[in-house]
Each structure stands twice: as structure tokens, then as C-alpha cells.
Design a protein around this motif. Structure first.
Motif, PDB file in Angstrom:
ATOM      1  N   HIS A  58       0.940   5.453   0.227  1.00 13.52           N
ATOM      2  CA  HIS A  58       0.134   6.644   0.292  1.00 13.52           C
ATOM      3  C   HIS A  58       0.951   7.646  -0.337  1.00 13.52           C
ATOM      4  CE1 HIS A  58      -1.728   4.306   3.284  1.00 13.52           C
ATOM      5  NE2 HIS A  58      -0.610   3.966   3.885  1.00 13.52           N
ATOM      6  N   LYS A 114       0.892  -1.213   0.022  1.00 14.06           N
ATOM      7  CA  LYS A 114      -0.063  -0.078   0.033  1.00 14.06           C
ATOM      8  C   LYS A 114       0.868   1.263   0.023  1.00 14.06           C
ATOM      9  CE  LYS A 114      -3.805  -2.455   2.630  1.00 14.06           C
ATOM     10  NZ  LYS A 114      -4.837  -2.068   3.622  1.00 14.06           N
ATOM     11  N   ASP A 136      -4.277   6.862  -2.049  1.00 19.32           N
ATOM     12  CA  ASP A 136      -3.658   5.777  -1.800  1.00 19.32           C
ATOM     13  C   ASP A 136      -3.470   4.943  -2.967  1.00 19.32           C
ATOM     14  OD1 ASP A 136      -3.396   6.401   0.861  1.00 19.32           O
ATOM     15  OD2 ASP A 136      -5.372   5.586   1.268  1.00 19.32           O
ATOM     16  N   VAL A 137      -2.367   3.975  -3.291  1.00 18.90           N
ATOM     17  CA  VAL A 137      -2.489   3.213  -4.236  1.00 18.90           C
ATOM     18  C   VAL A 137      -1.996   1.829  -3.928  1.00 18.90           C
ATOM     19  CG1 VAL A 137      -0.854   2.639  -6.425  1.00 18.90           C
ATOM     20  CG2 VAL A 137      -1.602   5.033  -5.976  1.00 18.90           C
ATOM     21  N   GLN A 138      -2.570   0.733  -4.290  1.00 16.28           N
ATOM     22  CA  GLN A 138      -2.516  -0.452  -3.727  1.00 16.28           C
ATOM     23  C   GLN A 138      -2.144  -1.529  -4.742  1.00 16.28           C
ATOM     24  OE1 GLN A 138      -4.932  -1.733  -0.478  1.00 16.28           O
ATOM     25  NE2 GLN A 138      -5.207  -3.954  -1.520  1.00 16.28           N
ATOM     26  N   LYS A 153       0.597  14.322 -13.176  1.00 20.89           N
ATOM     27  CA  LYS A 153       0.189  12.899 -12.994  1.00 20.89           C
ATOM     28  C   LYS A 153       1.505  12.294 -12.967  1.00 20.89           C
ATOM     29  CE  LYS A 153      -4.144  13.533 -13.449  1.00 20.89           C
ATOM     30  NZ  LYS A 153      -4.952  13.079 -12.209  1.00 20.89           N
ATOM     31  N   ARG A 188       0.952   1.274 -12.034  1.00 20.69           N
ATOM     32  CA  ARG A 188      -0.318   1.989 -11.779  1.00 20.69           C
ATOM     33  C   ARG A 188      -0.023   3.383 -12.409  1.00 20.69           C
ATOM     34  NH1 ARG A 188      -1.486  -2.180 -10.729  1.00 20.69           N
ATOM     35  NH2 ARG A 188      -2.324  -3.118  -8.710  1.00 20.69           N
ATOM     36  N   ARG A 189      -1.109   3.906 -13.246  1.00 18.35           N
ATOM     37  CA  ARG A 189      -1.179   5.047 -14.033  1.00 18.35           C
ATOM     38  C   ARG A 189      -1.892   6.130 -13.476  1.00 18.35           C
ATOM     39  NH1 ARG A 189      -1.102   2.321 -20.342  1.00 18.35           N
ATOM     40  NH2 ARG A 189       0.690   0.881 -19.884  1.00 18.35           N
ATOM     41  N   VAL A 228      -1.476   8.553 -11.387  1.00 18.49           N
ATOM     42  CA  VAL A 228      -1.636   8.866 -10.103  1.00 18.49           C
ATOM     43  C   VAL A 228      -1.262  10.291  -9.858  1.00 18.49           C
ATOM     44  CG1 VAL A 228      -0.452   8.154  -7.908  1.00 18.49           C
ATOM     45  CG2 VAL A 228      -0.790   6.377  -9.868  1.00 18.49           C
TER      46      VAL A 228
END
Length: 680
Positions: free
Chosen positions: A519, A517, A551-553, A528, A544-545, A547
Motif C-alpha cells: 500500500h 501486497k 496498491d502494488v501486488q 514516479k 514494478r515501474r 508507481v
């Protein structure tokens, strides 16, 4: 020259003198060591130069000779790659061995009032053990002065965020070149006045500069031809002008592990492969298969107006870009084999560069011949069948031809585990032109009762690769599945159909993987980013694009070591964009995340949750001399820590064995060359 610059010059010369002198004194103490003693790890020592180093008012004529004598016999290795002059000479000097030294034969008329430097890199080595003498230079001037200013810097790969070793740094006097921001032709139109080269750690120390403004570029020069080749060599540039007399002072030291001089970098050059600057033309055309042709262009993304063939309808021609740069185009003929001629003729209209580098619409002929060529195995099998048929006919028996192998080819896993967030991949040798979706079935199998529950399944073509397809479904963790593709459900452009395909799969068990995870705190302007989770070798595992902040998981992260590459996606197109040296457009920044403890690599274990807080505004802060040196120090500390851990893991016994094998290898490489260069 300022007091600080004189001080730096004194330090550099003193440091190099100490390096050579200490090596000489130590070597003298061991010159009579008995055979079988400690391995000689010291480089050769210079004992004399004729004419002396740093001489002035040298003649401009050709055929000048320089003799450099050492305290032992030496050899030259990789001189084509290692040896270079600053500035470059039309004809490289000729290096030959004589006695315990090297003769340098100049073969070019020199420029007046110019400081020249002969840089030997690691080409000079002792004759017995092959120990290289790094940082060796011979400097002279054809005028009354020797330029003596210094500048340091660091060359890095923009995407890999790691050093670019052995790149050349070119310095152009700013007032002697054109300054056109809309079209920068400096590295194509002019010759650099001073050339430096980065060491294996990416650090360079440019010497013999004037106290004037310079434009600075870096070129990787993979072909060792002192030319920049767009699309092949990495290139880098720095905006603005740089005067060594006006830059902050920097520290230098002798790197005892790598055995060359290193320094704090004043300049930071981010290098990239510029794929845009190439002259466009259709360079080659082939037809490797009956239903496939290849058109090779000299530059990426060719603008094709039309393609027409005499014997094939336009809607039966499938255009398929093959490479990431889109400089190779495949043409697939969705046409019956019996109607395809041996030579397909047609025309292509596209945009081609003329002699003035202006794109013009042109029409050129296409001629695509094809002939069936048997492999040795196919020829052997054909002859075997013919002999068996003759034998059967002679015996009066009926001969039945063996079943031919189905030419339909597919690469597809028929068992294994599935990541529930991904899909199964199928790759074909020809494009699919027909899919009977209704005939394909996917069922979820109950692990206890064996009951089967039908599920929706979808074949989706990969948008980047025409031959790759994705088998998508609503996979559930730990669940078991059966997939059935009956014979004839898939048809390719050659008219071939598949045999029956069946597969059994199990979706991942989340408890065998980690969850990561993040933050993320992005910039206030909502820039971006692309976040890539990589393994310790920088291979991308997940991405992951789009962003910004939040939060990114990452789920289903394999246990082991991971890193995070962050790309500043300036144009928000979901990919890293390289630069353009002609347009002076920098590549997008890519950085590896390093936490407050200077850790870049993180560990994960099965059924773990790892949480990381990232301040991207801090990570992508403007690079300063201090922040760059701090980053390099942290990387070096991590490298030394890993090396110490590796040696400790191997243990003393294994280390001694490794040293013994290295010594044996050196003996094999150099042991028989003891008298090769003895001219006495």
C-alpha cells in the motif's frame, strides 16, 4: 578555533592516545605468555616517533627521514593500497623496516606553510599474528601552525544504498578553484589540499583542515593511483561549500569490533559510476566469427552516421549494441557464407572527440579479417575421420562421412516450470532472420484425459538484447503444456536452421508461493517510483515501474527473505539513472524500505499473503545528520543481530572449531616469519 572544535580535537587526540596506551599496557602484561596460550589479538603499540608527531617548521628539502618505533617487530602489508599522504606527494614516501620500527623516507620537495599527514591505514601489523594497527597517522607542518579542524561523513553507493568502503575524500579550498555550475572540472584540473579515507563502514573523519570553505568530492580509486578514472572509479560530490568551523558538532568513538575510530557523519556523499565523461573514439575492431564483427568504442552510445562495406549490401548488415553502456557494437552479416571474403573492408562515419574534447564527424576505414581456426578437439576429430577414410579405401570398402553437428545453436529449456506472469526465454548465437510462426505449435494438456487444446504462441524479440527471444502465451496456473518447434522453423543470419525442438512444461502452483501486497503513499506531486522486490542478497526478483500512490501486488514470490528497493524515478523513464560529476547532476535516489521496527528484511512462506504499507514521502525525506545516523544505527543493530543469530546457530562447539582453524591459518601465514625482520 571555536570551543566546540577544540573540544572535538581534544577528544580525538585523547581517544587515539587511550587506544594506543591501553593496547600497550595490556600487551606488557602478556609479553611473557607461554607458547600455546590465548591468541594474541592486540595490534602493535607506538613507543617513539623521531622527529615527534605534530612537529612544526619542518624543512622543505627531500630526503627527510622519520622513524616510528613499536613495542615489537612489525610487518608491512598492502602498503600500496593502505598508505597515502595528505596532500598527495608526487613521489610516495618509501617505507622500510628497521629493527622494531619503520623508516619513512620522504622523496618529494614539500610545499611551504602546509600541514602534511602520513596515513598508514591498516598496513602496519605485528609480525607474529598479523594484527593491524588502524588509525595510525604521522602529522607535521612546514609552517608555524598545524591545521587542526575536523569533518566527518559517510560515503554510500547511490544504487545499492550501502556503504562504499575505502573511498578517498578530496577537499578543495573553495576560493582556489573555479566555480562553473555548467561544467565542473575541479577533480580533473586541481589537486586536493586535504585527503581523507573512509573506513570499511563508509565513515570518514577528515583531519587537519583549515577553518575555511571547502568543495568536497569522493573517489573510489580502484587502481590506487590517486587519480579519478571516469567510468571505472565511483565518484561523488556535494553541492555547496562546507566549513568545518560552521558545521554541527559530532560524536566520535572507538569501534572495538572493527578496531578503528568511527564517528557521527556530518556529510552524506552519494557515490556513482559516471559513464558519461569519456573521450569518444573507435578503439578496436575485431571479427571473432565469420558472420560477426565487433567495434569497440571508448565511450558509451557512439553516434554512428553510417557504415558501408565494399562486398556486402547495407541491408544485409545488422547493427546490434552489445552492452548496457552501448560502448560495444556487434555487426552481423546476413549474407551467404560463400560470398563473405576472408577480409571485409569498409568505412564508418561517426562522431569522435578531437584534442579539444569537441565532437567532430570523421570517417575511418574498417578492416575485418577472419580465418577459420580449428580447436584441438576439431583437429583431432578431423584426423580421425581422415584415417578411417584411408583405411576404408585400402580395404576396398565404401566410406560414409559421419553426420556433421548442426551449427545452429540455441539455449532453451525443454522442461520445467513456468511463471504464468512471465515467459520462456530462448537465446541464440546469431540473430534470427526468419521465423515460420505457423509451424510452431503450443498445446495445453488436460491432466486427466490427456486431451490437447491448441493455444496461440508468439515469438517476441527482447528489446534490449537482439539474441534473446521470448516465447509468450496465455499460461494458466498449474496447467501443463507441450511446445513443438519443427526442424527448419528458425533461420539465423549465418543461414543455419534449427533441429526439431520439443518441450513440456507446468505452470506454477500459486499455493507454493507467497503474495506480497504494498500500500503505497507517494508524494503529492505524483513523483514516479520504481519498486524492486529483491532477495536478502539484493538480487532483483520482480519489479514494478511507474508507481505513485495506490496498491502494488507481487505474485509468485518464492518463500524466503525479501527486501524492497525503491527508486525515485525523477524523469519517469522506468530505470535508475546515474549521475554526472561534470554537469553536477546527482544520481536518482534509491533507498531500501525500513519499517517502523527498523526491519529491512521480511519473511515470506508458501501460500502466505504479506501486506506492507509504505510512506515514500517519509522514505525520501531530505537526509539530515540525525536521520543518517539513525539509519546507520539501525543497520548496525540488524547486522549485530544477524551475527548473534549465526553464532547461536553454529553453537559453542562449532565456534571453538572455527577459532581453532583461524588460529592455524594465522600460524601458517605468519608463524615462519618470526625472525624475518630481526635486525639486531
Amino acid at each position: 578555533m571555536t570551543r566546540n572544535k577544540r573540544h572535538i580535537l581534544h577528544i580525538v587526540r585523547t581517544l587515539l592516545a587511550v587506544v594506543f596506551l591501553s593496547a600497550f599496557l595490556t600487551r606488557c602484561a602478556h609479553m611473557l605468555s607461554p607458547t600455546g596460550g590465548p591468541i594474541d589479538t592486540l595490534p602493535p603499540v607506538i613507543v617513539a616517533m623521531t622527529p615527534d608527531n605534530f612537529t612544526k617548521n619542518r624543512p622543505l628539502t627531500k630526503h627527510e627521514k622519520i622513524y616510528i618505533e613499536f613495542n615489537e617487530f612489525v610487518q608491512l602489508k598492502d602498503q600500496q593500497k593502505e598508505f597515502y599522504t595528505s596532500p598527495a606527494m608526487k613521489k610516495k614516501p618509501l617505507l622500510t623496516l628497521r629493527g622494531r620500527g619503520i623508516v619513512v623516507q620522504l622523496r618529494d620537495t614539500l610545499e611551504p606553510n602546509t600541514t602534511y599527514a602520513l596515513n598508514f591505514g591498516g598496513s602496519v601489523r605485528d609480525n607474529n599474528e598479523g594484527n593491524p594497527l588502524f588509525s595510525m597517522r604521522y602529522v607535521f607542518s612546514t609552517g608555524n601552525e598545524i591545521d587542526s579542524m575536523y569533518m566527518s561523513g559517510y560515503t554510500a553507493d547511490s544504487y545499492k544504498a550501502d556503504s562504499v568502503p575505502k573511498s578517498f575524500i578530496w577537499f578543495f579550498p573553495a576560493d582556489s578553484v573555479e566555480d562553473k555550475p555548467e561544467y565542473d572540472s575541479t577533480i580533473f584540473k586541481y589537486k586536493p589540499a586535504v585527503i581523507a579515507r573512509a573506513e570499511t563502514n563508509g565513515i570518514f573523519i577528515a583531519q587537519n583542515l583549515k577553518p575555511i570553505d571547502y568543495r568536497v568530492y569522493a573517489v573510489q580509486d580502484k587502481n590506487d593511483n590517486q587519480l579519478y578514472e571516469p567510468g571505472t572509479d565511483q565518484v561523488g560530490f556535494i553541492e555547496g561549500r562546507y566549513n568545518p568551523a560552521k558545521l554541527p558538532d559530532f560524536s566520535i568513538w572507538y569501534d572495538s569490533l572493527r578496531r578503528y575510530v568511527s564517528a557521527e557523519p556530518q556529510l552524506y556523499i552519494r557515490m556513482f559510476t559516471d559513464k558519461a565523461f569519456r573521450r569518444q573514439m573507435l578503439s578496436e575492431q575485431q571479427r571473432p566469427m565469420q558472420h560477426k564483427a565487433l567495434l569497440y568504442f571508448s565511450s558509451a552510445h557512439p553516434r554512428i552516421e553510417s557504415i558501408h562495406f565494399d562486398s556486402i549490401p547495407d541491408d544485409h548488415v545488422i547493427i546490434d549494441p552489445q552492452t548496457e553502456g552501448r560502448d560495444t557494437i556487434a555487426l552481423w552479416f546476413n549474407h551467404p557464407s560463400k560470398l563473405l571474403p576472408d577480409t571485409i573492408r569498409g568505412k564508418i562515419t561517426y562522431m569522435k572527440h578531437d584534442t579539444l574534447n569537441v565532437l567532430q564527424k570523421v570517417t575511418e576505414n574498417l578492416k575485418l579479417p577472419w580465418k577459420l581456426v580449428e580447436s584441438k578437439q576439431e583437429e583431432k576429430e578431423r584426423k580421425r575421420i581422415e584415417e578411417e577414410k584411408k583405411k576404408a579405401e585400402a580395404e576396398g570398402r565404401e566410406y560414409k562421412n559421419p553426420l556433421e553437428k548442426n551449427p545452429f545453436e540455441i539455449k532453451f529449456p525443454t522442461s520445467g516450470e513456468i511463471n504464468p506472469e512471465k515467459y520462456l526465454e530462448a537465446e541464440f548465437d546469431h540473430p534470427l532472420v526468419k521465423i515460420d510462426s505457423a509451424a510452431i505449435s503450443l498445446v495445453e494438456v488436460d491432466g486427466k484425459s490427456g486431451a490437447e487444446q491448441p493455444l496461440a504462441v508468439h515469438f517476441v524479440r527482447d528489446t534490449a538484447k537482439m539474441l534473446r527471444w521470448e516465447v509468450r502465451a496465455a499460461w494458466k496456473p498449474k496447467a501443463k503444456y507441450k511446445l513443438t518447434i519443427p526442424a527448419g522453423a528458425l533461420t539465423n543470419a549465418a543461414g543455419f536452421r534449427n533441429d526439431s525442438i520439443s518441450g513440456e512444461y507446468t505452470a506454477y502452483d500459486p499455493e507454493k508461493f507467497a503474495i506480497v501486497k504494498l500500500h503505497v503513499k507517494g508524494r503529492a506531486d505524483a513523483t514516479k517510483y520504481i519498486i524492486q522486490l529483491t532477495d536478502a542478497s539484493n538480487r532483483v526478483q520482480q519489479e514494478r515501474r511507474d508507481v505513485s500512490s495506490g496498491d502494488v501486488q507481487f505474485n509468485y514470490v518464492s518463500p524466503g527473505e525479501i527486501k524492497f528497493r525503491i527508486i525515485e524515478d525523477k524523469n519517469a523513464n522506468g530505470k535508475w539513472d546515474t549521475g554526472n560529476v561534470v554537469e553536477r547532476r546527482m544520481p536518482e535516489r534509491a533507498e531500501f524500505y525500513i519499517n517502523e521496527n527498523a526491519e529491512e528484511v521480511f519473511s515470506t512462506k508458501a501460500n502466505w499473503e504479506v501486506e506492507v504499507t509504505m510512506d515514500l514521502e517519509k522514505l525520501f525525506a531530505p537526509v539530515t545528520m540525525q536521520s543518517l545516523q539513525r539509519m546507520l544505527d539501525e543497520r548496525e543493530a540488524q547486522r549485530l543481530k544477524k551475527e548473534a543469530e549465526r553464532l547461536a546457530k553454529e553453537g559453542p562447539k562449532k565456534n571453538r572449531e572455527r577459532e581453532r582453524m583461524e588460529r592455524q591459518q594465522r600460524d601458517r601465514n605468519f608463524g615462519s616469519a618470526g625472525n624475518m625482520f630481526d635486525r639486531r
